[in-house]
Design an enzyme around this catalytic site. Structure first.
Site, short mmCIF file in Angstrom:
data_model
loop_
_atom_site.label_atom_id
_atom_site.label_comp_id
_atom_site.label_asym_id
_atom_site.label_seq_id
_atom_site.Cartn_x
_atom_site.Cartn_y
_atom_site.Cartn_z
N CYS A 111 -12.13 -5.19 -11.83
CA CYS A 111 -10.77 -4.70 -11.55
C CYS A 111 -9.91 -4.61 -12.82
O CYS A 111 -8.83 -4.01 -12.80
CB CYS A 111 -10.09 -5.59 -10.52
SG CYS A 111 -11.10 -5.80 -9.06
N HIS A 247 -2.54 -4.67 -10.57
CA HIS A 247 -3.73 -4.37 -9.78
C HIS A 247 -3.40 -4.60 -8.31
O HIS A 247 -2.80 -5.61 -7.94
CB HIS A 247 -4.88 -5.26 -10.22
CG HIS A 247 -6.07 -5.18 -9.33
ND1 HIS A 247 -6.61 -3.98 -8.94
CD2 HIS A 247 -6.81 -6.15 -8.72
CE1 HIS A 247 -7.64 -4.21 -8.14
NE2 HIS A 247 -7.78 -5.51 -7.99
N ASN A 277 -7.70 -1.99 -2.14
CA ASN A 277 -8.04 -2.43 -3.50
C ASN A 277 -9.14 -1.51 -4.05
O ASN A 277 -10.24 -1.48 -3.51
CB ASN A 277 -8.52 -3.89 -3.41
CG ASN A 277 -9.00 -4.44 -4.75
OD1 ASN A 277 -9.21 -3.71 -5.71
ND2 ASN A 277 -9.20 -5.75 -4.79
#
Ligand code: COA
Length: 320
Positions: A111, A247, A277
């Site tokens: 990520c 994020h 996500n």
């Protein structure tokens, strides 16, 4: 000389999957998912691939920047779900764009992939090794999820975000990044096992596995620390930053970071409600959404921050 983001683009798959859609395949509910995470729907790839999403995001970013693909001398894709082990997603993008003057390669920082890519491009720029680069975060995580595991499959989505980065006098002001491999097991996806019949015949594939609470604790402590370090290094007050683009893993993580930094939640734009996500793609997709809404003005300060598997984290303070 530093690195300035001069154009952004993003691309999501066509297919919208709501929380109710997921409750038809695993024992979950819209109430559980939206109250624990803030996610209401996500886009999942059908025909789309990591390359096709990256390519479309890249074309939109180049158009936004007014830069031709021939001007690119570096393409970096942050991804853990490239379509091929080789060639890299970045080489596929290079071919699709006809970016014949670019060096292209992927990095895997989960990520944090877009952030590590941005910082690496900045290092190339400062070393005089490149002038105009494309940084992409792109994932088709739906290919590596266990669709019978309700604790993970409801959290993620697919998509790509891209930024054109150019050597200029103003832009990236300060950054912080790091890794903690000791804690890697709390968010992991095993690669292919050895299926050489002379050795063994295990042909199982890995899927994403996560200790959600460990990852949550990591995020709410590491991200504010990383942001504070960047602000201190730059001599910038938290209030002088227009937006914090984090994020997009979980709304509660974002709200907790805002609270720890004593900042109002309005400075933390959100896309996870409609994207979920998307690992390395989360930050550049959110950046593109904010940019296209006209929320950014020249000279504004913004913070970008990614965190996740590895464990890894990366934060930048930029002048827009
Ligand atoms: N639907 C319904 N129930 C679910 C569920 C789902 N999709 N997923 C898990 N549950 C259940 C669990 O089985 C557990 O049930 P039990 O109490 O009967 O055992 C219960 O909900 C609580 O599970 P828990 O894991 O303690 O929930 P939580 O409050 O920690 O929330 C996360 C789970 C994943 C939302 C949260 O830990 C989180 O967001 N962590 C960070 C994850 C992350 O951001 N990862 C990516 C980083 S890049």
């Amino acid at each position: 000389m530093t690195s300035r983001i001069i154009g952004t683009g993003s691309c999501l798959p066509e297919t919208v999957v709501t929380n109710d859609d997921l409750s038809a395949i695993v024992d979950t509910s819209d109430e559980w998912i939206s109250s624990r995470t803030g996610i209401r729907e996500r886009r999942l790839a059908k025909e789309e691939t990591t390359t096709s999403l990256s390519l479309e995001a890249a074309k939109r970013a180049l158009a936004d920047a007014g830069v031709s693909s021939k001007e690119l001398d570096l393409i970096v894709v942050g991804t853990l779900t490239g379509d091929y082990i080789t060639p890299s997603a970045a080489c596929e993008v290079q071919a699709g764009l006809g970016a014949v003057n670019a060096t292209a390669f992927d990095i895997n920082a989960a990520c944090s992939g877009f952030m590590f890519g941005l910082h690496m491009v900045n290092a190339y720029i400062r070393a005089g090794m490149c002038r105009t680069a494309l940084v992409i975060g792109a994932e088709t995580l739906s290919r590596i999820l266990d669709w019978s595991d309700r604790s993970t499959c409801v959290l993620f989505g697919d998509g790509a975000g891209a930024a054109v980065v150019q050597a200029q006098e103003r832009g990236l002001i300060a950054f912080d990044q790091g890794s903690d491999g000791e804690r890697g097991a709390c968010l992991a996806c095993r690669g292919r096992t050895n299926n050489n019949p002379l050795v063994q015949t295990d042909k199982t594939y890995g899927y994403v596995q996560m200790d959600g609470q460990e990852v949550y604790k990591f995020a709410v402590t590491t991200v504010p620390q990383s942001i504070r370090r960047v602000l201190e290094n730059a001599g910038t007050e938290a209030e002088d930053v227009s937006y914090y683009l984090l994020h997009q893993a979980n709304l509660r993580i974002i709200q907790s970071v805002a609270k720890r930094l004593k900042l109002e939640p309005e400075r933390f734009p959100v896309s996870l409600d409609h994207c979920g996500n998307i690992s390395a793609a989360s930050v550049p997709i959110l950046l593109d959404e904010v940019n296209r809404k006209g929320m950014l003005h020249r000279g504004d300060k913004i913070v970008l921050s990614g965190f996740g598997g590895g464990l890894t984290w990366g934060t930048s303070l930029l002048e827009w």
